[in-house]
Design an enzyme around this catalytic site. Structure first.
Site, PDB file in Angstrom:
ATOM      1  CE1 TYR A 130      19.950  -8.643  96.329  1.00 22.73           C
ATOM      2  CE2 TYR A 130      21.473  -6.801  96.362  1.00 22.73           C
ATOM      3  CZ  TYR A 130      21.082  -8.024  95.859  1.00 22.73           C
ATOM      4  OH  TYR A 130      21.827  -8.626  94.880  1.00 22.73           O
ATOM      5  CG  HIS A 165      18.515  -8.113  90.574  1.00 28.57           C
ATOM      6  ND1 HIS A 165      18.116  -7.598  91.763  1.00 28.57           N
ATOM      7  CD2 HIS A 165      19.277  -9.202  90.890  1.00 28.57           C
ATOM      8  CE1 HIS A 165      18.592  -8.325  92.756  1.00 28.57           C
ATOM      9  NE2 HIS A 165      19.300  -9.313  92.243  1.00 28.57           N
TER      10      HIS A 165
HETATM   11  P1  NAD Z   1      28.248 -13.876 100.519  1.00 30.73           P
HETATM   12  O1  NAD Z   1      28.805 -15.151 100.024  1.00 30.73           O
HETATM   13  O2  NAD Z   1      29.025 -12.643 100.327  1.00 30.73           O
HETATM   14  O3  NAD Z   1      27.878 -14.097 102.062  1.00 30.73           O
HETATM   15  C1  NAD Z   1      27.304 -13.064 102.836  1.00 30.73           C
HETATM   16  C2  NAD Z   1      26.992 -13.597 104.218  1.00 30.73           C
HETATM   17  O4  NAD Z   1      28.204 -13.915 104.891  1.00 30.73           O
HETATM   18  C3  NAD Z   1      26.276 -12.580 105.094  1.00 30.73           C
HETATM   19  O5  NAD Z   1      25.429 -13.269 105.976  1.00 30.73           O
HETATM   20  C4  NAD Z   1      27.408 -11.933 105.859  1.00 30.73           C
HETATM   21  O6  NAD Z   1      26.926 -11.415 107.068  1.00 30.73           O
HETATM   22  C5  NAD Z   1      28.336 -13.112 106.073  1.00 30.73           C
HETATM   23  N1  NAD Z   1      29.758 -12.723 106.204  1.00 30.73           N
HETATM   24  C6  NAD Z   1      30.430 -11.745 105.556  1.00 30.73           C
HETATM   25  N2  NAD Z   1      31.712 -11.703 105.923  1.00 30.73           N
HETATM   26  C7  NAD Z   1      31.878 -12.694 106.848  1.00 30.73           C
HETATM   27  C8  NAD Z   1      32.989 -13.160 107.600  1.00 30.73           C
HETATM   28  N3  NAD Z   1      34.208 -12.617 107.461  1.00 30.73           N
HETATM   29  N4  NAD Z   1      32.792 -14.186 108.444  1.00 30.73           N
HETATM   30  C9  NAD Z   1      31.579 -14.761 108.589  1.00 30.73           C
HETATM   31  N5  NAD Z   1      30.489 -14.370 107.900  1.00 30.73           N
HETATM   32  C10 NAD Z   1      30.635 -13.345 107.035  1.00 30.73           C
HETATM   33  O7  NAD Z   1      26.807 -13.737  99.827  1.00 30.73           O
HETATM   34  P2  NAD Z   1      25.949 -12.498  99.298  1.00 30.73           P
HETATM   35  O8  NAD Z   1      25.822 -11.430 100.303  1.00 30.73           O
HETATM   36  O9  NAD Z   1      24.717 -13.089  98.724  1.00 30.73           O
HETATM   37  O10 NAD Z   1      26.795 -11.954  98.056  1.00 30.73           O
HETATM   38  C11 NAD Z   1      27.539 -10.758  98.110  1.00 30.73           C
HETATM   39  C12 NAD Z   1      26.820  -9.618  97.396  1.00 30.73           C
HETATM   40  O11 NAD Z   1      26.790  -9.852  95.999  1.00 30.73           O
HETATM   41  C13 NAD Z   1      25.355  -9.417  97.792  1.00 30.73           C
HETATM   42  O12 NAD Z   1      25.251  -8.715  98.992  1.00 30.73           O
HETATM   43  C14 NAD Z   1      24.855  -8.659  96.594  1.00 30.73           C
HETATM   44  O13 NAD Z   1      25.258  -7.306  96.674  1.00 30.73           O
HETATM   45  C15 NAD Z   1      25.599  -9.341  95.435  1.00 30.73           C
HETATM   46  N6  NAD Z   1      24.817 -10.450  94.810  1.00 30.73           N
HETATM   47  C16 NAD Z   1      24.137 -10.201  93.656  1.00 30.73           C
HETATM   48  C17 NAD Z   1      23.374 -11.196  93.081  1.00 30.73           C
HETATM   49  C18 NAD Z   1      22.616 -10.917  91.806  1.00 30.73           C
HETATM   50  O14 NAD Z   1      22.732  -9.845  91.238  1.00 30.73           O
HETATM   51  N7  NAD Z   1      21.801 -11.830  91.340  1.00 30.73           N
HETATM   52  C19 NAD Z   1      23.297 -12.466  93.662  1.00 30.73           C
HETATM   53  C20 NAD Z   1      24.030 -12.701  94.828  1.00 30.73           C
HETATM   54  C21 NAD Z   1      24.788 -11.685  95.380  1.00 30.73           C
END
Ligand code: NAD
Length: 313
Positions: free
Chosen positions: A56, A119
């Site tokens: 990230y 990952h």
């Molecule tokens: P998400 O669906 O959580 O969306 C995050 C986005 O939505 C960001 O732009 C954030 O600023 C915005 N957001 C958050 N709260 C909000 C709200 N209340 N209103 C409007 N916008 C809002 O997607 P993500 O961040 O990809 O997934 C969450 C976490 O999961 C990641 O940060 C990561 O830590 C993990 N993840 C891991 C993998 C993997 O291991 N392959 C893949 C995807 C995500």
């Protein structure tokens, strides 16, 4: 805040987890001071699970999270990852994994992580993941640098297969259980539940597709899915409902998932997401959304090696 057992790890994690990928500017540039405020507010409000990765922001998210956690490390359950270092840079070898955790510990300013996750394993060789990577993570556990061991990725059948063949404590899946996807429960949940593996569901907002801001340019979903996602957002707004809160609330209602990981980078998002804990979802609105998303339900995209895809023979 509500807490749930993370499989058999002995950890009780907050049902809302802090996804730190936005701290690495993955969704656009952020103000690092505001990012640190988000981390502190989350801790104050009882969020105890933090997920990050070297990938990230190509180490930036770990650096920023490590700085924000200075003096607060003991209050959180800290998870990072290994094996993915850029959009096309993967190395799941035991030597790289061991070096990787040392680098992460330095950036995170700690001497252990509670969870180390291989990952996006679909980009690796499946046999290597089972026979070399997971055993290397276990070795790090014996050394005390890592408390628990997990895997993450997009294709569900591979995650399920590796979870059955290797000794993992957790599986992290993303974009497979939310307002427009439910196939997590077809391929992975039953196996995780039977083996009491901790199940982490990430991206409840479908990586922003289910928010007013819409999907970022790099979002891999089809144009049809993006169009229907924005229709869902408009429908919620017409009903005076925050689409992001409803999307998160929906995920929080899952009966087995221990933690729903939502990406956050400012205090306002933390505050709005906490409201989802108490939200009473409108059943009629959910029914209308269900109808609206029918065409793209469970649709996904290619990720990783062809032989690891859900469609592989
Ligand atoms: P998400 O669906 O959580 O969306 C995050 C986005 O939505 C960001 O732009 C954030 O600023 C915005 N957001 C958050 N709260 C909000 C709200 N209340 N209103 C409007 N916008 C809002 O997607 P993500 O961040 O990809 O997934 C969450 C976490 O999961 C990641 O940060 C990561 O830590 C993990 N993840 C891991 C993998 C993997 O291991 N392959 C893949 C995807 C995500």
């Amino acid at each position: 805040m509500k807490y749930r057992a993370l499989g058999k790890t002995g950890l009780d994690v907050s049902t809302i987890g802090f996804g730190a990928s936005p701290l690495g500017n993955e969704f656009g540039g952020i103000d690092p001071v505001e990012g640190a405020r988000a981390v502190h507010l989350a801790i104050d409000q009882g969020i105890n699970f933090f997920d990050v990765a070297p990938y990230y922001g190509r180490t930036l998210a770990e650096e920023r999270l490590g700085a924000a956690l200075a003096g607060k490390r003991q209050h959180v359950i800290l998870a990072t990852k290994c094996g993915r270092y850029d959009s096309d840079a993967f190395d799941f070898s035991p030597a790289r994994v061991k070096k990787s955790v040392e680098e992460s510990l330095r950036r995170l300013r700690t001497d252990y992580v509670d969870l180390l996750t291989a990952h996006d394993i679909e980009f690796g060789d499946r046999e290597q993941i089972v026979r070399e990577t997971v055993p290397a993570l276990r070795e790090l556990q014996r050394e005390g640098k890592v408390r628990n061991v997990g895997i993450s990725g997009l294709p569900l059948k591979m995650l399920a297969d590796v979870a059955m063949r290797a000794q993992v404590d957790t599986v992290l899946s993303y974009c497979r259980y939310n307002l427009i996807a439910r196939d997590l429960d077809i391929w992975l949940t039953p196996i995780a539940e039977a083996r009491q593996i901790g199940l982490i569901n990430a991206s409840p907002l479908h990586m922003r597709l289910l928010t007013a801001a819409g999907a970022p340019a790099w979002h891999p979903a089809s144009e049809t899915a993006k169009r229907i996602g924005s229709q869902v957002v408009r429908l919620c707004q017409k009903h005076g409902v925050d689409p992001a809160a409803l999307a998160l609330r929906f995920c929080l209602m899952h009966p087995y998932v221990s933690c729903t990981l939502v990406g956050m980078s400012n205090a306002g998002e933390v505050e709005r997401n906490l409201l989802a804990l108490e939200m009473e979802p409108d059943a009629e609105l959910l029914r209308q959304i269900e109808q609206m998303v029918e065409l793209v339900k469970n649709s996904t995209w290619r990720s990783g090696r062809p032989e690891n895809s859900d469609n592989a023979a």
